[in-house]
Write a protein that holds these residues in place. Sequence first.
Motif, PDB file in Angstrom:
ATOM      1  N   THR A   1       6.797  -8.558   3.231  1.00 52.81           N
ATOM      2  CA  THR A   1       7.296  -8.971   1.912  1.00 52.81           C
ATOM      3  C   THR A   1       7.620 -10.455   1.895  1.00 52.81           C
ATOM      4  O   THR A   1       7.341 -11.171   0.921  1.00 52.81           O
ATOM      5  CB  THR A   1       8.540  -8.153   1.533  1.00 52.81           C
ATOM      6  OG1 THR A   1       8.254  -6.758   1.630  1.00 52.81           O
ATOM      7  CG2 THR A   1       8.978  -8.464   0.109  1.00 52.81           C
ATOM      8  N   ALA A   2       8.191 -10.952   2.987  1.00 51.25           N
ATOM      9  CA  ALA A   2       8.517 -12.378   3.076  1.00 51.25           C
ATOM     10  C   ALA A   2       7.255 -13.232   3.051  1.00 51.25           C
ATOM     11  O   ALA A   2       7.223 -14.298   2.422  1.00 51.25           O
ATOM     12  CB  ALA A   2       9.320 -12.649   4.350  1.00 51.25           C
TER      13      ALA A   2
ATOM     14  N   VAL B   1      12.332   7.148  -2.968  1.00 53.87           N
ATOM     15  CA  VAL B   1      12.536   5.772  -2.510  1.00 53.87           C
ATOM     16  C   VAL B   1      13.491   5.781  -1.329  1.00 53.87           C
ATOM     17  O   VAL B   1      14.598   6.330  -1.404  1.00 53.87           O
ATOM     18  CB  VAL B   1      13.088   4.880  -3.647  1.00 53.87           C
ATOM     19  CG1 VAL B   1      13.455   3.499  -3.118  1.00 53.87           C
ATOM     20  CG2 VAL B   1      12.048   4.754  -4.753  1.00 53.87           C
ATOM     21  N   ARG B   2      13.078   5.151  -0.224  1.00 53.82           N
ATOM     22  CA  ARG B   2      13.880   5.135   0.979  1.00 53.82           C
ATOM     23  C   ARG B   2      14.399   3.736   1.349  1.00 53.82           C
ATOM     24  O   ARG B   2      15.181   3.596   2.282  1.00 53.82           O
ATOM     25  CB  ARG B   2      13.060   5.680   2.161  1.00 53.82           C
ATOM     26  CG  ARG B   2      12.677   7.151   2.006  1.00 53.82           C
ATOM     27  CD  ARG B   2      13.924   8.035   2.044  1.00 53.82           C
ATOM     28  NE  ARG B   2      13.587   9.433   1.888  1.00 53.82           N
ATOM     29  CZ  ARG B   2      13.582  10.083   0.732  1.00 53.82           C
ATOM     30  NH1 ARG B   2      13.904   9.416  -0.387  1.00 53.82           N
ATOM     31  NH2 ARG B   2      13.269  11.354   0.655  1.00 53.82           N
ATOM     32  N   GLY B   3      13.944   2.717   0.628  1.00 52.85           N
ATOM     33  CA  GLY B   3      14.427   1.374   0.924  1.00 52.85           C
ATOM     34  C   GLY B   3      13.963   0.365  -0.120  1.00 52.85           C
ATOM     35  O   GLY B   3      12.932   0.556  -0.778  1.00 52.85           O
ATOM     36  N   ILE B   4      14.770  -0.682  -0.299  1.00 56.78           N
ATOM     37  CA  ILE B   4      14.444  -1.761  -1.238  1.00 56.78           C
ATOM     38  C   ILE B   4      14.626  -3.088  -0.505  1.00 56.78           C
ATOM     39  O   ILE B   4      15.664  -3.324   0.122  1.00 56.78           O
ATOM     40  CB  ILE B   4      15.339  -1.725  -2.486  1.00 56.78           C
ATOM     41  CG1 ILE B   4      15.211  -0.381  -3.209  1.00 56.78           C
ATOM     42  CG2 ILE B   4      14.982  -2.872  -3.438  1.00 56.78           C
ATOM     43  CD1 ILE B   4      16.174  -0.231  -4.391  1.00 56.78           C
ATOM     44  N   VAL B   5      13.619  -3.919  -0.566  1.00 63.66           N
ATOM     45  CA  VAL B   5      13.664  -5.247   0.047  1.00 63.66           C
ATOM     46  C   VAL B   5      13.494  -6.286  -1.048  1.00 63.66           C
ATOM     47  O   VAL B   5      12.542  -6.200  -1.840  1.00 63.66           O
ATOM     48  CB  VAL B   5      12.560  -5.417   1.111  1.00 63.66           C
ATOM     49  CG1 VAL B   5      12.577  -6.844   1.673  1.00 63.66           C
ATOM     50  CG2 VAL B   5      12.731  -4.399   2.221  1.00 63.66           C
TER      51      VAL B   5
ATOM     52  N   GLY C   1      13.218 -17.334  -8.480  1.00 64.77           N
ATOM     53  CA  GLY C   1      13.082 -15.920  -8.782  1.00 64.77           C
ATOM     54  C   GLY C   1      13.099 -15.110  -7.510  1.00 64.77           C
ATOM     55  O   GLY C   1      13.409 -15.621  -6.428  1.00 64.77           O
ATOM     56  N   THR C   2      12.777 -13.827  -7.627  1.00 64.47           N
ATOM     57  CA  THR C   2      12.747 -12.956  -6.451  1.00 64.47           C
ATOM     58  C   THR C   2      11.557 -12.018  -6.522  1.00 64.47           C
ATOM     59  O   THR C   2      11.004 -11.754  -7.604  1.00 64.47           O
ATOM     60  CB  THR C   2      14.024 -12.104  -6.332  1.00 64.47           C
ATOM     61  OG1 THR C   2      14.072 -11.155  -7.412  1.00 64.47           O
ATOM     62  CG2 THR C   2      15.264 -12.978  -6.347  1.00 64.47           C
ATOM     63  N   LEU C   3      11.174 -11.505  -5.359  1.00 63.87           N
ATOM     64  CA  LEU C   3      10.153 -10.472  -5.237  1.00 63.87           C
ATOM     65  C   LEU C   3      10.812  -9.272  -4.576  1.00 63.87           C
ATOM     66  O   LEU C   3      11.427  -9.408  -3.518  1.00 63.87           O
ATOM     67  CB  LEU C   3       8.978 -10.970  -4.394  1.00 63.87           C
ATOM     68  CG  LEU C   3       7.851  -9.960  -4.155  1.00 63.87           C
ATOM     69  CD1 LEU C   3       7.080  -9.711  -5.442  1.00 63.87           C
ATOM     70  CD2 LEU C   3       6.906 -10.472  -3.050  1.00 63.87           C
ATOM     71  N   ALA C   4      10.695  -8.102  -5.194  1.00 64.57           N
ATOM     72  CA  ALA C   4      11.361  -6.899  -4.684  1.00 64.57           C
ATOM     73  C   ALA C   4      10.331  -5.810  -4.423  1.00 64.57           C
ATOM     74  O   ALA C   4       9.484  -5.522  -5.271  1.00 64.57           O
ATOM     75  CB  ALA C   4      12.406  -6.401  -5.668  1.00 64.57           C
ATOM     76  N   ALA C   5      10.411  -5.210  -3.224  1.00 61.74           N
ATOM     77  CA  ALA C   5       9.514  -4.123  -2.841  1.00 61.74           C
ATOM     78  C   ALA C   5      10.315  -2.847  -2.640  1.00 61.74           C
ATOM     79  O   ALA C   5      11.341  -2.849  -1.963  1.00 61.74           O
ATOM     80  CB  ALA C   5       8.777  -4.491  -1.556  1.00 61.74           C
ATOM     81  N   LEU C   6       9.835  -1.757  -3.243  1.00 64.24           N
ATOM     82  CA  LEU C   6      10.462  -0.449  -3.083  1.00 64.24           C
ATOM     83  C   LEU C   6       9.523   0.433  -2.270  1.00 64.24           C
ATOM     84  O   LEU C   6       8.324   0.533  -2.584  1.00 64.24           O
ATOM     85  CB  LEU C   6      10.742   0.202  -4.437  1.00 64.24           C
ATOM     86  CG  LEU C   6      11.873  -0.428  -5.279  1.00 64.24           C
ATOM     87  CD1 LEU C   6      11.397  -1.698  -5.984  1.00 64.24           C
ATOM     88  CD2 LEU C   6      12.392   0.571  -6.317  1.00 64.24           C
ATOM     89  N   THR C   7      10.032   1.068  -1.234  1.00 61.90           N
ATOM     90  CA  THR C   7       9.179   1.821  -0.328  1.00 61.90           C
ATOM     91  C   THR C   7       9.676   3.248  -0.165  1.00 61.90           C
ATOM     92  O   THR C   7      10.874   3.526  -0.282  1.00 61.90           O
ATOM     93  CB  THR C   7       9.125   1.125   1.045  1.00 61.90           C
ATOM     94  OG1 THR C   7       8.336   1.913   1.938  1.00 61.90           O
ATOM     95  CG2 THR C   7      10.517   0.953   1.637  1.00 61.90           C
ATOM     96  N   THR C   8       8.750   4.144   0.115  1.00 64.88           N
ATOM     97  CA  THR C   8       9.096   5.537   0.416  1.00 64.88           C
ATOM     98  C   THR C   8       9.345   5.725   1.903  1.00 64.88           C
ATOM     99  O   THR C   8       9.694   6.822   2.345  1.00 64.88           O
ATOM    100  CB  THR C   8       7.971   6.474  -0.028  1.00 64.88           C
ATOM    101  OG1 THR C   8       6.756   6.088   0.619  1.00 64.88           O
ATOM    102  CG2 THR C   8       7.774   6.415  -1.530  1.00 64.88           C
TER     103      THR C   8
END
Length: 401
Positions: free
Chosen positions: A171-172, A137-141, A153-160
């Motif tokens: 993501t937005a 994992v290289r970043g979390i948005v 609530g929230t939406l979270a994306a994890l990316t390599t």
Amino acid sequence: MADVLASPLVLVLAAVIVALVVVIVVLLVRRARRHTFASPLERATFSTLHTVALAAPALRDGLNPNSAAYALPYLRTLLDTCALTMTDARGEVLAWDGDADQHKPDVVALADQVISTGRQQVLSHSAIACQYPSCDVRGIVVVPLESDGAIIGTLAALTTLTAGPVLLRATAEVARYVSSQLELAELDESRARLNRAEVRALRAQISPHFVYNALTTIASFIRTDPVRARDLLIEFADFTRYSFRTAGEYTTLSDELTNIERYIALEKARFGNRLNIKLQIAPEVLNVVLPFLALQPLVENAVRHGLSGKPNGGTITITAENAGAECVIIVEDDGVGMDPARLTEDLDDAHLSGAHVGLGNVDDRMRSAFGDDFGLVVDTAVGAGMKITLRVPKFRAGIRV
């Protein structure tokens, strides 16, 4: 000699067959092209729209663990991330799709910041501490999910990959789509709450106008005709059980008519031969779905305002006809009728005066369920009785018993 003649003929036939095959192949290719997408952009557009459509039904149920778990795989396909998750307004994870769930604490921490500030949060690779050497994992948005201006609530994306501007924007945009579906879910729930409130109001309106008279009539038969008193008491029990049931906002025409027969049996015990009813029902429309308690208030209106004031009483006629994609229901009486302008005034002030409140209630619920084109149509005049027409669609998405 025959072989010599046959040879050119065979060649001609073979040429014709080859030509036909070529024509057929060309036609099939052209037809296939008409049903496929000519460019990568068209294919990508179709794929995106299809994926969005698959996620929509779950989101229309509101934000909860089940809807999140169903929608997240489709949404993750849109973003092409290694993981995607949703949290509620308290920052608690509702569902997680993909790998790297060891980063849930990071997501929760970022979600808390998003909920408190209202702004998206990004965690870069340099700030991510992971105890798993194989974690890539290289970043979390994390972006907010909103409904009616409030963060729900929230939406979270994890990316390599690096959490750059493209992922932030994507993501937005996905979060904006999710938020719009959740707002629609809230509108659906608000409409359902309104319908339930209107049904409760209608039940309260039935009570004072009917229960006292029904029980008084039953009491009058206890000594003179106990068997009839017993039968009427059973009808009253079945009528109230149906009228005050808690299951669903809709019912079938068949069940509504059965309840009307109970109501008429109780009213006939009071009015005697002054009250008559005729039913003309097409069998194929008995299973049509309509709002709960849509017909009984119309029949009660005919008894109270149409026939009770007529010295010799009269007849209520209920017809239900098959009209293609619709069912047409008519409740008509030959009572005293009224001035149409007066009826309009009564309906406008029904919430204050209580006059014809059942009529207005049914009209509101028909329009809410099926649209403004399906409100009640009332024809009346002084001395000419009253005719009320309902048009009910046989099929409507989301309308079921």
